[in-house]
Design a protein around this motif. Sequence first.
Motif, PDB file in Angstrom:
ATOM      1  N   ALA A 114       0.078   9.087   4.194  1.00 38.39           N
ATOM      2  CA  ALA A 114       1.096   8.264   4.847  1.00 38.39           C
ATOM      3  C   ALA A 114       1.968   9.114   5.762  1.00 38.39           C
ATOM      4  O   ALA A 114       2.314   8.698   6.872  1.00 38.39           O
ATOM      5  CB  ALA A 114       1.954   7.564   3.793  1.00 38.39           C
ATOM      6  N   CYS A 156       0.829  -1.211   0.000  1.00 31.90           N
ATOM      7  CA  CYS A 156       0.000   0.000   0.000  1.00 31.90           C
ATOM      8  C   CYS A 156       0.861   1.258   0.000  1.00 31.90           C
ATOM      9  O   CYS A 156       0.542   2.254  -0.675  1.00 31.90           O
ATOM     10  CB  CYS A 156      -0.933   0.007   1.206  1.00 31.90           C
ATOM     11  SG  CYS A 156      -2.211  -1.270   1.173  1.00 31.90           S
ATOM     12  N   ASN A 188      -9.289   5.799   0.807  1.00 29.02           N
ATOM     13  CA  ASN A 188      -9.917   5.420  -0.464  1.00 29.02           C
ATOM     14  C   ASN A 188     -11.438   5.284  -0.360  1.00 29.02           C
ATOM     15  O   ASN A 188     -12.078   4.761  -1.277  1.00 29.02           O
ATOM     16  CB  ASN A 188      -9.311   4.104  -0.964  1.00 29.02           C
ATOM     17  CG  ASN A 188      -7.886   4.275  -1.442  1.00 29.02           C
ATOM     18  OD1 ASN A 188      -7.650   4.688  -2.572  1.00 29.02           O
ATOM     19  ND2 ASN A 188      -6.917   3.991  -0.580  1.00 29.02           N
ATOM     20  N   THR A 194      -5.429   3.309   4.797  1.00 32.59           N
ATOM     21  CA  THR A 194      -5.622   3.129   3.355  1.00 32.59           C
ATOM     22  C   THR A 194      -7.103   2.990   3.020  1.00 32.59           C
ATOM     23  O   THR A 194      -7.602   3.578   2.050  1.00 32.59           O
ATOM     24  CB  THR A 194      -4.860   1.880   2.871  1.00 32.59           C
ATOM     25  OG1 THR A 194      -3.464   2.036   3.146  1.00 32.59           O
ATOM     26  CG2 THR A 194      -5.050   1.674   1.376  1.00 32.59           C
ATOM     27  N   LEU A 250      -1.990   4.027  -0.581  1.00 33.31           N
ATOM     28  CA  LEU A 250      -2.119   5.019   0.484  1.00 33.31           C
ATOM     29  C   LEU A 250      -1.350   6.252   0.027  1.00 33.31           C
ATOM     30  O   LEU A 250      -0.118   6.217  -0.070  1.00 33.31           O
ATOM     31  CB  LEU A 250      -1.543   4.510   1.807  1.00 33.31           C
ATOM     32  CG  LEU A 250      -1.566   5.512   2.969  1.00 33.31           C
ATOM     33  CD1 LEU A 250      -2.994   5.935   3.301  1.00 33.31           C
ATOM     34  CD2 LEU A 250      -0.891   4.933   4.205  1.00 33.31           C
TER      35      LEU A 250
END
Length: 392
Positions: free
Chosen positions: A36, A25, A276, A272, A31
């Motif tokens: 992050a 990810c 999303n 993540t 991500l």
Amino acid sequence: MSATRRRLGPGTIIVLVLVAVALICLVTGILPAPDAGALGARITPVLGFVVAITIVAELARDAAVFDVLAQRLARWGRGRVIALWASVVLLAVLSTVFLTLDTTAVIVTPVVVVLAQSIGVSPLPFALATVWLANTASLALPVSNLTNLLAAPAIGENPASFLSLSWAPTLVGILVPVALLTIAHRRTLFGAYRMPSAGDPSDRVLYWGATGILLALLPLLALTHDVWIPATAAAVLLIVLFAVRRPHVLRLSLVPWQAIGLATALFVLVETAHANGVLGFLSVLATDGHGFGQLLGLASVGALAANGVNNLPAYLILEPSASDPVALMALLIGVNLGPLITPWASLATLLWHHRVVSLGVEIRWGRLMLWGVIVAVPTVVLATLALALVAG
């Protein structure tokens, strides 16, 4: 290769898989980099505290701090099991509040179980007290539980703000399990025991040094906002002390690599999913009301999610649904006080089970889960009621 596979347990394999997926990810940009970076800034001090306090607890155990304390509790009980019971409950609460629930599950549990066995008393109520209080007393301070550390910045700028909302639910979380255990094991707890012989630590310098460091650290954990700083300082002092007195104890396994890997992977995976929009449907759970029914709904969902998937991901998934400090505390009631039913609801429970079984205590999951329901339901309900009353 086969030898390596034999050394890897199921838990380790699961953690490695989760870490690998989390890395994918991050590397592929699933991500986004800004998310992050924000996540890293948020969790670095949290994980730093976990590492430091684990090292402190492990080295304090090696210095015989907990063993000597347990022996003194037995002598102070003067042969009355109920007095020893009260002392063990107090020890479990203090350990959980200041040194995290995992310390109680991993370090305090074997100490009190061996103590009970040595004085001829059934260790079962003492073992159950440590695992239940490890969870239910972990609501008290930001340092008591990893979920608290995550929620603390949004609840208040200092531990006092957190404690102003947590003290009443925590009190309920302590009293209800202890009362039910006392009633269920009254024949054992209102009996007598033979006084144990006094024992001295093998290295008094280590013992008194570690004791002094712990006594200095505990109030700082309750008063300091950036708790990783005093915890790290205490860990460094203990490492230096052991480097001089007992260097062979210093090993890489003092760092809880598996727990850190699991926590980090879960942080990344849940972030993540949030980034999303995968968890957007949970917005229907959001509440800005402080009524008992609204708070209980959020706490109940938290408890169900914790028993379904584990308390840490449950908190991370549901955190956006808690829109203010009171709602966040209701969610913490669910994910801290609720995970008493399924074995995987709390990492502390799994660690505890491994310790007690290795000490010869028979634990049947079916019976433990039934008792977990009996304890968790009234504890969560009454703790939420206490929060509603405190919050006004």
